[in-house]
Design a protein around this motif. Structure first.
Motif, PDB file in Angstrom:
ATOM      1  N   GLU A  93       0.762  -1.231  -0.089  1.00 35.18           N
ATOM      2  CA  GLU A  93      -0.030   0.190   0.032  1.00 35.18           C
ATOM      3  C   GLU A  93       0.627   1.385  -0.075  1.00 35.18           C
ATOM      4  OE1 GLU A  93      -0.203  -1.628   4.275  1.00 35.18           O
ATOM      5  OE2 GLU A  93      -0.169  -2.254   2.113  1.00 35.18           O
ATOM      6  N   GLN A  94       2.152   1.118   0.388  1.00 36.41           N
ATOM      7  CA  GLN A  94       3.087   2.200   0.110  1.00 36.41           C
ATOM      8  C   GLN A  94       3.306   2.722  -1.402  1.00 36.41           C
ATOM      9  OE1 GLN A  94       6.229   0.753   2.802  1.00 36.41           O
ATOM     10  NE2 GLN A  94       5.800   2.603   4.167  1.00 36.41           N
ATOM     11  N   PHE A  95       2.950   1.831  -2.416  1.00 33.50           N
ATOM     12  CA  PHE A  95       3.026   2.084  -3.686  1.00 33.50           C
ATOM     13  C   PHE A  95       1.805   2.625  -4.203  1.00 33.50           C
ATOM     14  CE2 PHE A  95       6.497  -0.664  -2.726  1.00 33.50           C
ATOM     15  CZ  PHE A  95       7.768   0.252  -3.028  1.00 33.50           C
ATOM     16  N   ALA A  96       1.736   3.653  -5.042  1.00 29.16           N
ATOM     17  CA  ALA A  96       0.558   3.917  -5.842  1.00 29.16           C
ATOM     18  C   ALA A  96      -0.021   3.104  -7.022  1.00 29.16           C
ATOM     19  CB  ALA A  96       0.639   5.340  -6.274  1.00 29.16           C
ATOM     20  N   ALA A  97       1.268   2.362  -7.426  1.00 31.44           N
ATOM     21  CA  ALA A  97       1.084   1.488  -8.558  1.00 31.44           C
ATOM     22  C   ALA A  97       2.511   0.635  -8.683  1.00 31.44           C
ATOM     23  CB  ALA A  97       0.846   2.046  -9.897  1.00 31.44           C
ATOM     24  N   LEU A  98       2.418  -0.442  -9.389  1.00 31.52           N
ATOM     25  CA  LEU A  98       3.664  -1.309  -9.439  1.00 31.52           C
ATOM     26  C   LEU A  98       3.483  -1.779 -10.854  1.00 31.52           C
ATOM     27  CD1 LEU A  98       2.912  -2.299  -6.356  1.00 31.52           C
ATOM     28  CD2 LEU A  98       5.421  -2.673  -6.570  1.00 31.52           C
ATOM     29  N   ALA A  99       4.734  -1.977 -11.639  1.00 29.11           N
ATOM     30  CA  ALA A  99       4.444  -2.448 -12.986  1.00 29.11           C
ATOM     31  C   ALA A  99       5.715  -3.275 -13.429  1.00 29.11           C
ATOM     32  CB  ALA A  99       4.362  -1.507 -13.970  1.00 29.11           C
ATOM     33  N   LEU A 100       5.636  -4.129 -14.160  1.00 29.19           N
ATOM     34  CA  LEU A 100       6.955  -4.944 -14.867  1.00 29.19           C
ATOM     35  C   LEU A 100       6.857  -4.433 -16.371  1.00 29.19           C
ATOM     36  CD1 LEU A 100       8.912  -7.025 -14.506  1.00 29.19           C
ATOM     37  CD2 LEU A 100       7.448  -8.716 -15.243  1.00 29.19           C
ATOM     38  N   ASP A 101       7.964  -3.655 -16.646  1.00 30.68           N
ATOM     39  CA  ASP A 101       7.960  -3.478 -18.012  1.00 30.68           C
ATOM     40  C   ASP A 101       8.895  -4.286 -18.972  1.00 30.68           C
ATOM     41  OD1 ASP A 101      10.826  -3.084 -17.606  1.00 30.68           O
ATOM     42  OD2 ASP A 101      10.869  -0.940 -17.370  1.00 30.68           O
ATOM     43  N   ASP A 102       8.901  -3.721 -20.194  1.00 29.85           N
ATOM     44  CA  ASP A 102       9.419  -4.875 -21.268  1.00 29.85           C
ATOM     45  C   ASP A 102      10.953  -4.994 -20.986  1.00 29.85           C
ATOM     46  OD1 ASP A 102       6.973  -5.095 -23.147  1.00 29.85           O
ATOM     47  OD2 ASP A 102       7.255  -3.324 -23.794  1.00 29.85           O
ATOM     48  N   ALA A 103      11.589  -4.149 -20.386  1.00 28.37           N
ATOM     49  CA  ALA A 103      12.952  -4.430 -19.844  1.00 28.37           C
ATOM     50  C   ALA A 103      13.481  -5.388 -18.969  1.00 28.37           C
ATOM     51  CB  ALA A 103      13.844  -3.458 -19.733  1.00 28.37           C
ATOM     52  N   GLY A 104      12.198  -5.746 -18.355  1.00 30.93           N
ATOM     53  CA  GLY A 104      12.197  -6.888 -17.129  1.00 30.93           C
ATOM     54  C   GLY A 104      12.479  -6.389 -15.857  1.00 30.93           C
ATOM     55  N   ARG A 105      11.971  -4.825 -15.601  1.00 36.01           N
ATOM     56  CA  ARG A 105      12.348  -4.156 -14.634  1.00 36.01           C
ATOM     57  C   ARG A 105      10.898  -4.129 -13.747  1.00 36.01           C
ATOM     58  NH1 ARG A 105      14.659   1.672 -15.943  1.00 36.01           N
ATOM     59  NH2 ARG A 105      12.741   1.310 -17.252  1.00 36.01           N
ATOM     60  N   PHE A 159      -0.543  -3.984  -9.351  1.00 37.32           N
ATOM     61  CA  PHE A 159       0.093  -4.342 -10.086  1.00 37.32           C
ATOM     62  C   PHE A 159      -0.105  -4.505 -11.703  1.00 37.32           C
ATOM     63  CE2 PHE A 159       2.314  -8.050 -12.334  1.00 37.32           C
ATOM     64  CZ  PHE A 159       3.378  -7.772 -12.568  1.00 37.32           C
ATOM     65  N   THR A 160       0.697  -4.174 -12.439  1.00 34.37           N
ATOM     66  CA  THR A 160       0.359  -4.454 -13.920  1.00 34.37           C
ATOM     67  C   THR A 160       1.544  -5.066 -14.669  1.00 34.37           C
ATOM     68  OG1 THR A 160      -0.888  -2.123 -13.920  1.00 34.37           O
ATOM     69  CG2 THR A 160      -0.460  -2.792 -16.093  1.00 34.37           C
ATOM     70  N   ASP A 161       1.013  -5.884 -15.552  1.00 30.58           N
ATOM     71  CA  ASP A 161       1.975  -6.601 -16.139  1.00 30.58           C
ATOM     72  C   ASP A 161       1.973  -6.060 -17.293  1.00 30.58           C
ATOM     73  OD1 ASP A 161       3.882  -8.069 -17.713  1.00 30.58           O
ATOM     74  OD2 ASP A 161       2.565 -10.058 -17.598  1.00 30.58           O
ATOM     75  N   ALA A 162       3.185  -4.982 -17.753  1.00 29.98           N
ATOM     76  CA  ALA A 162       3.064  -4.269 -19.031  1.00 29.98           C
ATOM     77  C   ALA A 162       4.056  -4.796 -19.990  1.00 29.98           C
ATOM     78  CB  ALA A 162       3.650  -2.783 -18.570  1.00 29.98           C
ATOM     79  N   ARG A 163       4.265  -6.187 -19.957  1.00 31.34           N
ATOM     80  CA  ARG A 163       4.850  -6.567 -20.956  1.00 31.34           C
ATOM     81  C   ARG A 163       4.108  -7.138 -22.198  1.00 31.34           C
ATOM     82  NH1 ARG A 163       7.165 -11.769 -19.019  1.00 31.34           N
ATOM     83  NH2 ARG A 163       4.834 -11.761 -18.090  1.00 31.34           N
ATOM     84  N   THR A 164       2.835  -6.925 -22.038  1.00 32.06           N
ATOM     85  CA  THR A 164       2.034  -7.647 -23.148  1.00 32.06           C
ATOM     86  C   THR A 164       1.830  -7.038 -24.253  1.00 32.06           C
ATOM     87  OG1 THR A 164       0.971  -9.167 -21.481  1.00 32.06           O
ATOM     88  CG2 THR A 164      -0.158  -8.856 -23.531  1.00 32.06           C
ATOM     89  N   GLY A 165       2.335  -7.233 -25.320  1.00 33.36           N
ATOM     90  CA  GLY A 165       2.115  -6.258 -26.705  1.00 33.36           C
ATOM     91  C   GLY A 165       0.988  -6.558 -27.548  1.00 33.36           C
ATOM     92  N   PRO A 166       0.464  -6.029 -28.454  1.00 31.65           N
ATOM     93  CA  PRO A 166      -0.346  -6.298 -29.451  1.00 31.65           C
ATOM     94  C   PRO A 166      -0.373  -7.677 -30.010  1.00 31.65           C
ATOM     95  CG  PRO A 166       0.447  -4.031 -29.765  1.00 31.65           C
ATOM     96  CD  PRO A 166       1.357  -4.694 -28.861  1.00 31.65           C
TER      97      PRO A 166
END
Length: 254
Positions: A93-105, A159-166
């Motif tokens: 809850e200390q994070f407004a949002a979390l995400a995993l980007d395409d670079a694996g971060r 959390f958002t998995d932002a790796r998924t592309g079109p």
């Protein structure tokens, strides 16, 4: 594979990630090879000695990085991170949002209650908000899919998995010597993905125009970068997807 963390009485629900030490053999070979070249070279050509010193320096740097203290545990309450540049235990809850980007971060957007002073060196891949880089998944043995499953289970909607592309677009680029600059390609790809996911026709046209301008000017090349062939194919597909999405919107409006 992930393994339950059962060392501190947390109920066995936490999962601990493990440092990927696959670079150790290569680092040792670099150091040993460089030392041997120096020993054989003696009073030989200066250039050869400089190259050998460079190889040793690179090997030592990689070796030190691989042996630095590392710990990352994901659990129902939050995550514990112990790595160079970041040490602490943080609640979800200390994070407004979390995400995993395409670079694996894994990046986290600071929220209420997060201690001040954390290094904000990244951005959320979807909306560009300043974020803290919590973990580089290329440095752990567990696969991104395993980590994603744990994050989705524990962090929930944050959390958002932002790796998924079109659909039909392969965004899993190979990194090698002399390829397209990673940051610039990631920026263009994220811009296109955001437009496809959330933008209207004007945003998609703007994203496609930005990609076309960047390609016309020539994408920057880096010593270690993405495969140029893979990037070109992906950008072609993204531009096509942006065009198709815009056309579909116009037809629906008509």
């Amino acid at each position: 594979m992930m393994h339950p963390d059962t060392g501190d009485g947390n109920g066995g629900n936490d999962v601990e990630l493990h440092r990927n030490r696959g670079v150790l053999p290569l680092a040792l070979v670099c150091v040993a090879g460089g030392v041997m070249v120096l020993a054989v070279a003696g009073d030989g050509p200066v250039l050869r000695m400089l190259v050998a010193l460079g190889i040793v320096a690179i090997g030592v740097k990689v070796l030190v990085g691989a042996l630095r203290p590392f710990r990352c545990v994901l659990g129902p309450e939050g995550l514990e991170v112990r790595r160079p540049g970041l040490r602490g235990t943080y609640r979800w809850e200390q994070f407004a949002a979390l995400a995993l980007d395409d670079a694996g971060r894994l990046v986290g957007v600071p929220g209420a209650g997060l201690p001040p002073g954390l290094p904000v060196t990244a951005r959320h891949p979807r909306d560009g908000r300043p974020a803290v880089e919590l973990l580089d998944l290329t440095q752990v043995r567990e696969s991104p899919d395993e980590v994603t499953a744990a994050l989705a289970r524990y962090a929930g909607d944050r959390f958002t998995d932002a790796r998924t592309g079109p659909a039909g677009v392969d965004l899993d680029f190979t990194v090698g010597l002399r390829g397209y600059d990673v940051r610039e390609v990631d920026r263009l790809v994220n811009r296109a993905r955001e437009a496809l996911a959330q933008g209207g026709p004007s945003e998609r046209r703007a994203a496609r125009a930005e990609i076309e301008r960047a390609r016309a000017a020539g994408l920057p090349v880096a010593l270690r970068g993405y495969s140029t062939t893979q990037v070109e194919a992906a950008l072609d597909a993204l531009c096509a997807a942006l065009t198709e999405e815009a056309s579909t919107d116009r037809e629906a409006t008509a």
